[in-house]
Enzyme design. Sequence first.
Site, short mmCIF file in Angstrom:
data_model
loop_
_atom_site.label_atom_id
_atom_site.label_comp_id
_atom_site.label_asym_id
_atom_site.label_seq_id
_atom_site.Cartn_x
_atom_site.Cartn_y
_atom_site.Cartn_z
CD GLU A 129 73.04 67.83 37.45
OE1 GLU A 129 73.42 66.74 37.90
OE2 GLU A 129 72.56 67.99 36.31
CG ASP A 188 57.87 60.90 41.40
OD1 ASP A 188 56.79 61.46 41.67
OD2 ASP A 188 58.32 60.82 40.24
CG ASP A 246 52.68 60.67 38.45
OD1 ASP A 246 53.50 61.44 37.94
OD2 ASP A 246 51.49 60.58 38.08
#
Length: 411
Positions: free
Chosen positions: A57, A118, A120
């Site tokens: 995807e 991830d 951040d």
Amino acid sequence: MGLGWARQQNASRQVGHYDENMLPEMLPIYYTRLFPQNIFCRWLTCGSSPQPLSNRELSFTLADDVYLRYLSFSDQKELQTLLQKKCPHKLDIGAVYNTKPSVGRHDAVVLSRELVFDIDLTDYDEVRTCCQEAKVCAKCWTFMVIACEIIDKTLKEDFGFQSILWVFSGRRGIHCWVSDYEARTLDSPGRGAVADYLCLIMGGDNQNKKVHLGGDNLHTSIRRALSIIDKYFDKLLEEQEFFSTSDRLEKMLKMIPDETLRSQVQKALEGMPDSSSERWKKFISIYENYCREAGNSRKIRYLAEEIKIQYCYPRLDVNVTKGFNHLLKSPFSIHPKTGKVSVVFKPSNAKNMKLDEIPSIYSLLDDSAPDNALHETNMKAAVKNFQEVVFSLEKAEAIRRKQDGNMSLDF
Ligand SMILES: [Zn+2]
């Protein structure tokens, strides 16, 4: 890159000031000339195997935040057509399904997915003092350097992973993609276990002390993390001044569980100049003396280490790692707000990276931009970094397929 239209646009505005409205014109050129389509397809092909590339995807964010999910493509030609037709402002990558995601939609089953991380800078707001929220500066970057080095070493040395890709997120953080077969096929509990292994800072806003290492000998991975933190700790103390104001000092004092020690430290540190490096040195000497004199110091055996970890250790978005089909921004996608390219970097080079030297679509496509040459050079280096990871992944995949073939012959 000589682009007449870019120069015409330039005439009507000040050099260096760009806005999102220029993206619809620039992106088709970026995708055709600069986005490393070939190597991108090869990376995703390996990362999707044994499923075909078309089962992966892809999602697009178009202008005005229109969001398209369940897209897919089977080769570079289809990718190029898709990029030209939709001109996505942002590209995200999802999971590998048992069928083409557009066909299966909600019935499709997720079979594999890179193990992703991830990190951040907004998750560092309680410790960074230079910036908050969306703002980032060169000083903030040191936190990312430490996170990258610790996570990269942990993945290689403790988990044995090899195919690890590090990507600048485009604004205020970094992403890590692990493409080893064992990582891609990890189930949700397995991903959760890796995420938890890398999680030493626990507790919400109300918790003062968020790191508890206990009193026994430290695990190798924690000792390794501390030796990485130690390389940057003095720099961080100077840049962030963690203990320089009374509010910041109070935060640190609250991490000391022993009341007698806490009041000794408080008295000494409040009465001295506000340099965080000096205050830290003083704290260490009081703390070491106290441990020598006090009979039972087991409870505070690793207090200095716990404080260092709370200020410097990676803060992951664990939900991204735990989720099997969490979409994550693609390498070499453009960040629509900053125009910056999500470049691939070498973890060993993270400490040399400078935020304003990370290529932006505006500087890359405008040869009159002051940063044009530097950004072009850095873009080429980023593509080369990407190639290196993909070439080694292709080798590893070839070996794995051969071994799989031998195994099935044995039966
Ligand atoms: Zn900053």
